[in-house]
Design an enzyme around this catalytic site. Structure first.
Site, mmCIF file in Angstrom:
data_model
loop_
_atom_site.group_PDB
_atom_site.id
_atom_site.type_symbol
_atom_site.label_atom_id
_atom_site.label_comp_id
_atom_site.label_asym_id
_atom_site.label_seq_id
_atom_site.Cartn_x
_atom_site.Cartn_y
_atom_site.Cartn_z
ATOM 1 N N GLY A 96 17.963 52.035 -82.444
ATOM 2 C CA GLY A 96 19.100 52.727 -83.041
ATOM 3 C C GLY A 96 19.814 53.405 -81.887
ATOM 4 O O GLY A 96 19.306 54.378 -81.340
ATOM 5 N N HIS A 97 20.925 52.849 -81.467
ATOM 6 C CA HIS A 97 21.645 53.376 -80.299
ATOM 7 C C HIS A 97 22.953 54.009 -80.761
ATOM 8 O O HIS A 97 23.717 53.388 -81.495
ATOM 9 C CB HIS A 97 21.919 52.258 -79.286
ATOM 10 N N ASP A 123 14.955 56.621 -77.719
ATOM 11 C CA ASP A 123 15.924 57.637 -78.145
ATOM 12 C C ASP A 123 16.292 58.621 -77.032
ATOM 13 O O ASP A 123 16.575 59.789 -77.292
ATOM 14 C CB ASP A 123 15.414 58.417 -79.373
ATOM 15 N N GLN A 140 14.132 50.819 -76.992
ATOM 16 C CA GLN A 140 12.832 51.512 -76.952
ATOM 17 C C GLN A 140 12.637 52.207 -75.587
ATOM 18 O O GLN A 140 13.606 52.607 -74.985
ATOM 19 C CB GLN A 140 11.685 50.535 -77.279
HETATM 20 P P1 GDP Z 1 18.990 55.665 -77.794
HETATM 21 O O1 GDP Z 1 18.142 55.002 -78.812
HETATM 22 O O2 GDP Z 1 18.281 55.845 -76.491
HETATM 23 O O3 GDP Z 1 20.334 55.023 -77.613
HETATM 24 O O4 GDP Z 1 19.252 57.150 -78.342
HETATM 25 P P2 GDP Z 1 19.636 57.555 -79.862
HETATM 26 O O5 GDP Z 1 21.064 57.232 -80.086
HETATM 27 O O6 GDP Z 1 18.649 57.036 -80.824
HETATM 28 O O7 GDP Z 1 19.381 59.121 -79.812
HETATM 29 C C1 GDP Z 1 20.043 59.949 -78.921
HETATM 30 C C2 GDP Z 1 20.843 60.979 -79.718
HETATM 31 O O8 GDP Z 1 21.263 62.000 -78.847
HETATM 32 C C3 GDP Z 1 22.111 60.435 -80.324
HETATM 33 O O9 GDP Z 1 22.407 61.148 -81.479
HETATM 34 C C4 GDP Z 1 23.146 60.674 -79.242
HETATM 35 O O10 GDP Z 1 24.470 60.779 -79.748
HETATM 36 C C5 GDP Z 1 22.678 61.993 -78.727
HETATM 37 N N1 GDP Z 1 22.926 62.258 -77.298
HETATM 38 C C6 GDP Z 1 22.941 61.417 -76.245
HETATM 39 N N2 GDP Z 1 23.098 62.096 -75.092
HETATM 40 C C7 GDP Z 1 23.172 63.408 -75.428
HETATM 41 C C8 GDP Z 1 23.299 64.624 -74.681
HETATM 42 O O11 GDP Z 1 23.372 64.645 -73.464
HETATM 43 N N3 GDP Z 1 23.337 65.791 -75.411
HETATM 44 C C9 GDP Z 1 23.237 65.806 -76.763
HETATM 45 N N4 GDP Z 1 23.265 66.970 -77.390
HETATM 46 N N5 GDP Z 1 23.095 64.692 -77.490
HETATM 47 C C10 GDP Z 1 23.057 63.515 -76.825
HETATM 48 P P1 IMO Z 2 15.527 52.972 -79.467
HETATM 49 O O1 IMO Z 2 16.027 51.694 -78.871
HETATM 50 C C1 IMO Z 2 12.065 55.343 -80.655
HETATM 51 C C2 IMO Z 2 8.623 53.147 -82.241
HETATM 52 C C3 IMO Z 2 8.273 53.257 -83.704
HETATM 53 C C4 IMO Z 2 6.769 53.084 -83.624
HETATM 54 C C5 IMO Z 2 6.604 52.030 -82.533
HETATM 55 C C6 IMO Z 2 6.458 50.602 -83.031
HETATM 56 O O2 IMO Z 2 16.440 53.561 -80.477
HETATM 57 O O3 IMO Z 2 15.123 53.929 -78.392
HETATM 58 P P2 IMO Z 2 8.150 48.867 -84.127
HETATM 59 O O4 IMO Z 2 8.976 48.956 -85.370
HETATM 60 O O5 IMO Z 2 8.940 48.644 -82.885
HETATM 61 O O6 IMO Z 2 7.011 47.908 -84.237
HETATM 62 O O7 IMO Z 2 7.472 50.330 -84.006
HETATM 63 O O8 IMO Z 2 7.769 52.123 -81.724
HETATM 64 N N1 IMO Z 2 10.015 52.719 -81.962
HETATM 65 C C7 IMO Z 2 10.955 53.514 -81.463
HETATM 66 N N2 IMO Z 2 10.936 54.844 -81.170
HETATM 67 N N3 IMO Z 2 13.175 54.622 -80.403
HETATM 68 C C8 IMO Z 2 13.207 53.296 -80.646
HETATM 69 O O9 IMO Z 2 14.232 52.515 -80.284
HETATM 70 C C9 IMO Z 2 12.074 52.704 -81.238
HETATM 71 N N4 IMO Z 2 11.773 51.444 -81.640
HETATM 72 C C10 IMO Z 2 10.509 51.471 -82.066
HETATM 73 O O10 IMO Z 2 8.622 54.507 -84.222
HETATM 74 O O11 IMO Z 2 6.164 54.262 -83.150
HETATM 75 MG MG MG Z 3 17.444 55.330 -80.741
#
Ligand code: GDP
Ligand code: IMO
Ligand code: MG
Length: 450
Positions: free
Chosen positions: A39-40, A12, A234
């Site tokens: 979750g991207h 994340d 991840q």
């Molecule tokens: P990922 O799993 O690495 O793709 O990241 P996620 O999408 O799960 O979580 C990142 C969250 O932060 C999302 O809601 C993005 O829209 C948001 N985001 C990404 N870059 C920035 C940033 O520079 N500032 C802020 N405020 N939000 C960001």
């Molecule tokens: P993105 O791609 C953050 C965490 C879960 C748990 C551990 C193992 O959005 O960055 P799993 O279901 O993979 O066996 O869970 O890894 N986890 C993540 N945490 N971002 C993710 O993906 C994750 N995918 C798995 O919360 O701790």
């Molecule tokens: Mg994510």
């Protein structure tokens, strides 16, 4: 050339946003590990897309590949593709025939194992996403997995189900003590029902021409001079090898995973750019240590709440509130080394604006020693005391204006923070995230130009 995007912390970090940002310069976007545990988020002109399996290049119409290193739940994939179509996109997704399939019994087993671990009060549950990721990779390594290619060959599929499913039944009934006759999850262990459902899934994959020989496909594209962007899911510290085992996912998000999980050679991947995505602080969803966690007292908890709200730190997949901590440089040093980062993108710099105090952990103290990187065992990491450096804070700023004007328009203290991070991990900053939208990124270097 290739560009590999890697999460440098605990997931994340905003990988989706950077894949989208640089995806405009890519010809193919490839996921090489993980599954719908990811979750991207991509935000384009205020419109938000949350993608768990479809590679983030889909928002720009770039072809997306789910590599052989992925574990694919075809039902999630179809639902996601259908949803995106309804929203006016036309995702072109191909799935490696060598990728493994997440079967319904894998999800059930993921849930049961977590319940059992939670019940014994030992605190050893991982807090998985419940998507069946671990059990599917177990079967892959145990040579009893079902691959995408098997869904295209009904006889082979039946043979494999007849081998695997009775073992799963025995596991839930004899080891975990469930009576499947009395359980609404029984269908997940029914060979005939599974065979029928997954044969139909195979038909749709074939009808839509969605399966590929991933290695062959990517090598041809690469030989033709196309630009390949690897979208890591991840993060480094939940990598099954390099993360804080056992609080990890079951795949290799680190850059080496890109070659293994796609069939493009290590020399090709290694010849490209590897960009670590860094969140300017830390977030963690799920269990496991977090030495810099802001949970020591009410004041820290209030600060964590504030950052959580401002940063929208709630799991994309499960909606769970994410735990929050200060930036941890030993973690980043480990990440930079393991993946060989050529650059980093530091996101969420806007979220840290307006704080009363800003700290970053530069080292750990453990048993009288000072460590500059993460110890190999989770037990030792858990006992690490962070050594902090206090940095100047900056005031809130207009993200859109800063993104347009460029790096020098960032508040001075924010620039100092970024330069401090780059210096500590000896890696240049390529981009700075100042908001979730595609346009809210300050770009210093486009890795595709390197
Ligand atoms: P990922 O799993 O690495 O793709 O990241 P996620 O999408 O799960 O979580 C990142 C969250 O932060 C999302 O809601 C993005 O829209 C948001 N985001 C990404 N870059 C920035 C940033 O520079 N500032 C802020 N405020 N939000 C960001
Ligand atoms: P993105 O791609 C953050 C965490 C879960 C748990 C551990 C193992 O959005 O960055 P799993 O279901 O993979 O066996 O869970 O890894 N986890 C993540 N945490 N971002 C993710 O993906 C994750 N995918 C798995 O919360 O701790
Ligand atoms: Mg994510």
């Amino acid at each position: 050339m290739t560009l590999t995007i890697v999460g440098s912390q605990l997931g994340d970090e905003g990988k989706g946003a950077l894949v989208d940002r640089w995806g405009g310069d890519a010809d193919v976007v490839v996921r090489y590990q993980g599954g719908d545990n990811a979750g991207h988020t991509v935000v384009e002109g205020g419109t938000e897309y949350k993608l768990s399996l479809v590679p983030s290049g889909a928002v720009r119409g770039t072809v997306g590949i789910l590599g052989n290193g992925c574990v694919v739940n075809p039902k999630t994939l179809f639902t996601e593709i259908d949803d995106l179509r309804e929203r006016g996109l036309d995702p072109d997704v191909r799935v490696a025939r060598r990728a493994h399939v997440i079967m319904p019994y894998h999800r059930v087993l993921d849930g049961i194992e977590e319940e059992v671990k939670a019940d014994d009060d030992a605190g050893d549950e991982v807090g998985t996403t419940g998507r069946g990721i671990g059990p599917t990779y177990e079967d892959k390594a145990g040579r009893r997995g079902i691959r995408i290619a098997d869904l295209l060959a009904p006889d082979v599929l039946r043979e494999k189900l007849e081998y695997a499913v009775p073992q799963k039944r025995a596991l839930v009934e004899d080891v975990y003590g469930l009576d499947l006759a009395e359980d609404d999850r029984a269908e997940a262990f029914d060979v005939d029902a599974l065979h029928e459902e997954f044969t139909r899934i195979g038909e749709r994959l074939a009808d839509e021409g969605m399966t590929v020989n991933c290695s062959d496909y990517l090598n041809r594209r690469s030989d033709a001079g196309d630009r390949i962007l690897f979208e890591g899911a991840q993060g480094t510290h939940i990598d099954v090898d390099h993360g804080n085992y056992p609080f990890v996912t079951s795949s290799n998000p680190t850059a080496g995973g890109a070659a293994v999980g796609s069939g493009l050679g290590v020399t090709t991947v290694g010849d490209g750019e590897v960009v670590g995505i860094v969140k300017a602080y830390l977030s963690r969803v799920g269990s496991g240590p977090l030495p810099t966690e802001l949970d020591g007292d009410a004041e820290e908890e209030a600060l964590a709440d504030d950052i959580r709200e401002k940063g929208g730190e709630f799991g994309t997949v499960t909606g769970r509130p994410r735990r929050i901590g200060w930036l941890d440089l030993p973690m980043l040093r480990h990440a930079a080394r393991v993946s060989g980062f050529t650059g980093v993108a530091v996101n969420h710099v806007d979220v840290l604006a307006g704080l009363d105090e800003l700290k970053a952990c530069t080292a750990y103290e453990l048993d009288g020693d000072e460590l500059d990187t993460v110890p190999t065992t989770t037990e030792r990491w858990e006992r690490c005391e962070p050594v902090y450096e206090t940095l100047d804070t900056w005031e809130p700023f207009d993200s859109a204006a800063v993104a347009e004007e460029g790096y020098d328009a960032l508040p001075e203290a924010a620039r100092e923070y970024l330069e401090f991070v780059a210096d500590e991990i000896d890696t240049p900053v390529y981009a700075v995230g100042v908001g979730p939208d595609r346009e809210e990124t300050v770009e210093l270097t486009n890795p595709f130009d390197e």
